[in-house]
Design a protein around this motif. Structure first.
Motif, short mmCIF file in Angstrom:
data_model
loop_
_atom_site.label_atom_id
_atom_site.label_comp_id
_atom_site.label_asym_id
_atom_site.label_seq_id
_atom_site.Cartn_x
_atom_site.Cartn_y
_atom_site.Cartn_z
N GLY A 1 0.82 -1.21 0.00
CA GLY A 1 0.00 0.00 0.00
C GLY A 1 0.85 1.26 0.00
N LEU A 2 1.91 1.26 0.82
CA LEU A 2 2.82 2.40 0.86
C LEU A 2 3.49 2.60 -0.50
N GLY A 3 3.90 1.50 -1.13
CA GLY A 3 4.56 1.59 -2.43
C GLY A 3 3.65 2.18 -3.48
N ALA A 4 2.39 1.76 -3.50
CA ALA A 4 1.43 2.29 -4.47
C ALA A 4 1.22 3.77 -4.25
N GLN A 5 1.11 4.19 -2.99
CA GLN A 5 0.91 5.60 -2.70
C GLN A 5 2.10 6.44 -3.16
N GLN A 6 3.32 5.92 -2.96
CA GLN A 6 4.47 6.74 -3.33
C GLN A 6 4.70 6.76 -4.84
N ILE A 7 4.45 5.64 -5.51
CA ILE A 7 4.54 5.66 -6.97
C ILE A 7 3.55 6.68 -7.53
N ASN A 8 2.34 6.70 -6.98
CA ASN A 8 1.34 7.67 -7.40
C ASN A 8 1.82 9.10 -7.14
N GLY A 9 2.43 9.31 -5.94
CA GLY A 9 2.95 10.63 -5.63
C GLY A 9 4.02 11.08 -6.61
N GLY A 10 4.90 10.17 -6.99
CA GLY A 10 5.96 10.50 -7.95
C GLY A 10 5.43 10.78 -9.33
N LEU A 11 4.45 9.99 -9.78
CA LEU A 11 3.84 10.21 -11.08
C LEU A 11 3.10 11.55 -11.12
N SER A 12 2.47 11.91 -10.01
CA SER A 12 1.78 13.19 -9.93
C SER A 12 2.78 14.35 -10.02
N TYR A 13 3.96 14.13 -9.45
CA TYR A 13 5.00 15.15 -9.50
C TYR A 13 5.51 15.35 -10.93
N LEU A 14 5.64 14.24 -11.67
CA LEU A 14 6.18 14.30 -13.02
C LEU A 14 5.14 14.69 -14.07
N THR A 15 3.89 14.29 -13.84
CA THR A 15 2.84 14.45 -14.85
C THR A 15 1.59 15.05 -14.22
N ASP A 16 0.50 15.04 -15.00
CA ASP A 16 -0.78 15.54 -14.50
C ASP A 16 -1.64 14.42 -13.93
N ILE A 17 -1.07 13.23 -13.75
CA ILE A 17 -1.83 12.12 -13.19
C ILE A 17 -2.25 12.46 -11.76
N PRO A 18 -3.55 12.33 -11.44
CA PRO A 18 -4.01 12.69 -10.09
C PRO A 18 -3.50 11.71 -9.04
N ASN A 19 -3.42 12.19 -7.82
CA ASN A 19 -2.98 11.36 -6.70
C ASN A 19 -4.23 10.93 -5.92
N ASN A 20 -4.77 9.74 -6.27
CA ASN A 20 -5.99 9.28 -5.61
C ASN A 20 -6.03 7.75 -5.57
N PHE A 21 -7.08 7.23 -4.95
CA PHE A 21 -7.19 5.78 -4.75
C PHE A 21 -7.32 5.04 -6.07
N THR A 22 -8.03 5.60 -7.03
CA THR A 22 -8.23 4.91 -8.32
C THR A 22 -6.90 4.65 -9.01
N VAL A 23 -6.05 5.66 -9.05
CA VAL A 23 -4.73 5.50 -9.68
C VAL A 23 -3.91 4.47 -8.90
N GLN A 24 -3.98 4.52 -7.59
CA GLN A 24 -3.23 3.56 -6.77
C GLN A 24 -3.72 2.13 -6.99
N LEU A 25 -5.02 1.97 -7.22
CA LEU A 25 -5.57 0.65 -7.53
C LEU A 25 -5.03 0.13 -8.85
N ILE A 26 -4.93 1.02 -9.84
CA ILE A 26 -4.37 0.63 -11.14
C ILE A 26 -2.90 0.24 -10.98
N ILE A 27 -2.15 1.00 -10.17
CA ILE A 27 -0.74 0.70 -9.94
C ILE A 27 -0.58 -0.68 -9.30
N ILE A 28 -1.39 -0.96 -8.28
CA ILE A 28 -1.32 -2.27 -7.63
C ILE A 28 -1.64 -3.38 -8.61
N SER A 29 -2.61 -3.15 -9.48
CA SER A 29 -2.99 -4.18 -10.47
C SER A 29 -1.85 -4.47 -11.44
N ILE A 30 -1.20 -3.40 -11.91
CA ILE A 30 -0.07 -3.58 -12.84
C ILE A 30 1.09 -4.30 -12.15
#
Length: 509
Positions: A201-230
């Motif tokens: 869970g921590l890993g998904a949250q931080q990957i999402n945080g980094g992607l949000s920093y680099l791009t316009d990808i939002p930092n939310n649960f939906t994106v984190q769910l996609i990250i965990i799935s991949i």
């Protein structure tokens, strides 16, 4: 199918009930977990503190004891892996994602909200790093080393299955084959699930945080769910290649990327300040380790809350992780001696982890304290990336970090599926693929459920509750291990005498 034990079916059934509970009634699960967390923290905080300190003292004792020359295997066995690969595997399984998630955020949190004293001062800066070293240092690795030593000793020297229940054989004998042994192994399985799920869970949250920093990808649960799935798909593929390919290659990749990130960050950051504060605070940590590790604050509710939320949570987390990390470390440590093993697993990773936090946390303190940059005001998952903005090559560091988080994520999950498979197939070193795949799905689903029901707080609760019965089991494991060692090396035989002969294998476990 013949290799699968009752522990697998019981564990899978209970895990499905937990996941279903979180999906159908997340509010109810959150409420129950909150009540449970408050109970264990308020009533048994002293127990976690004493237990963690005991494991550290026990590890020190084993390093200098007459048992140091006992080999984890037959007397002729040689290590399977080089020391460099061995260390890489220790770090990848042990603390990978956590180092990145908390590398900046934990010291900065302690700096702005210290365990005692005034926030934002020189004293708070020293306390911030000292307590971070405490949480990730000797206590943590002593816990890992203790259970890993027991598992490796009984597996490779005594011929017992690599199960938690097997470590109690000297105390319980054949009773470990019945309900008691099954209960012990199921507890270990669930502690592993919750401990690893929290990291995912921590890993998904931080990957999402980094992607949000680099791009316009939002930092939310939906994106984190996609990250965990991949990531689930990727670590499932890795799990299919076996420990000598997937985990080994990913572990070496992790080490290369981590060393690269650490030294690039050290060079482009405030190098002199970081090295000065690391040397100073690490010395303070070593001087005060036992006082810090046993500190409670029964007459100050605010300080007590801090200890419960940080120190006691960490002791529970490392204990919950110990069957997973211990089983994995044991699996790759055949042929080492007790002394070599305990020094390598307890001392070396502690120094490296402390240096990591000294570099990243020290840099955060430098920019916050001397430059007025609000590093402490960032969220836990965004603090590291915000710090990168203050440095040259910030984008490069972010990309390296995201790759490292992903590989740590895959390695931890891959290792966990192997360990869970081993724990539920009577210690098989090559669990069936369907067993590893099913546990991989459970791990990902559990991480999602914990994120739904309360995020980091929910993860903390699951860890603290699951670690309590496991702590009692580990204490009995230490007792059994000393009993076995005394049979191999009587008191009159010194560690410098001839190597002890391997005793009769345990074939009845």
């Amino acid at each position: 199918m013949g290799k699968v034990t009752k522990v697998y079916w019981i564990g899978i059934a209970l895990a499905i009930v937990f996941v279903g509970w979180g999906v159908i009634m997340p509010g109810n699960l959150d409420q129950v977990m909150t009540v449970s967390q408050n109970f264990f923290l308020n009533q048994f905080g002293w127990f976690y503190q004493l237990a963690a300190t005991f494991f550290l003292v026990f590890a020190i004792y084993l390093i200098f004891s007459r048992f140091g020359n006992i080999k984890l295997g037959k007397d002729t066995d040689k290590p399977e892996y080089s020391r460099l690969t061995w260390f890489a595997m220790l770090f990848s399984a042990g603390m990978g994602i956590g180092l990145l998630f908390f590398g900046v955020s934990e010291p900065m949190s302690h700096f702005s909200t210290p365990p005692y004293g005034e926030a934002g001062t020189v004293g708070a800066a020293h306390l911030a790093l000292r307590y971070t070293y405490l949480h990730w240092g000797f206590h943590a690795w002593a816990i890992y080393a203790t259970i890993a030593l027991a598992l490796a000793y009984y597996k490779f020297r005594k011929g017992a299955p690599g199960l938690m229940s097997a470590t109690l054989y000297p105390l319980l004998g054949d009773r470990v084959k019945g309900p008691i042994g099954i209960t012990v192994d199921v507890i270990a399985v669930f502690a592993t699930i919750f401990g690893v799920a929290a990291s995912l869970g921590l890993g998904a949250q931080q990957i999402n945080g980094g992607l949000s920093y680099l791009t316009d990808i939002p930092n939310n649960f939906t994106v984190q769910l996609i990250i965990i799935s991949i990531i689930t798909v990727l670590f499932t593929i890795s799990a299919g290649t076996g420990i000598k390919k997937g985990i080994k290659y990913l572990s070496n990749t992790n080490m290369i990327l981590a060393v690269l990130l650490l030294f690039v960050f050290l060079i482009v950051g405030p190098t002199k300040f970081v090295l000065d504060i690391f040397v100073t605070t690490f010395g303070e940590y070593v001087q005060n380790i036992f006082a810090m590790g046993m500190r409670l604050s029964p007459m100050n509710e605010q300080n007590e809350s801090w200890i419960q939320g940080w120190t006691i949570f960490y002791w529970a987390w490392w204990i919950a992780w110990s069957p997973f990390v211990g089983t994995f470390i044991a699996r790759v440590s055949k042929g080492r001696t007790v002394r070599e093993f305990m020094v390598a697993v307890t001392v070396v990773p502690t120094i490296v982890c402390a240096f990591w936090f000294g570099v990243f946390g020290g840099s955060g303190i430098f920019f916050d304290f001397t430059q007025g940059t609000d590093i402490a005001g960032q969220s836990l998952e965004a603090g590291l990336f915000y710090l990168y903005e203050q440095l040259p090559l910030g984008i490069v560091l972010t990309v390296i970090t995201l790759l490292l988080i992903a590989t740590f994520f895959i390695t931890s999950a891959d290792s966990a599926t192997f360990v869970l498979g081993m724990q539920t197939t009577n210690g098989s070193l090559n669990p069936p693929m369907f067993v590893k795949f099913s546990w991989g799905f459970i791990l990902s689903a559990s991480a999602v459920v914990l994120m739904i029901t309360g995020g980091l707080e929910s993860m903390q609760t699951a860890i603290i509750v699951s670690a309590f019965p496991l702590t009692i089991i580990l204490l009995f494991t230490c007792w059994g291990m000393i009993k076995s060692f005394n049979e191999e090396v009587p008191r009159k035989q010194r560690s410098t005498d001839k190597k002890p002969k391997a005793k009769k294998e345990i074939k009845t476990v």
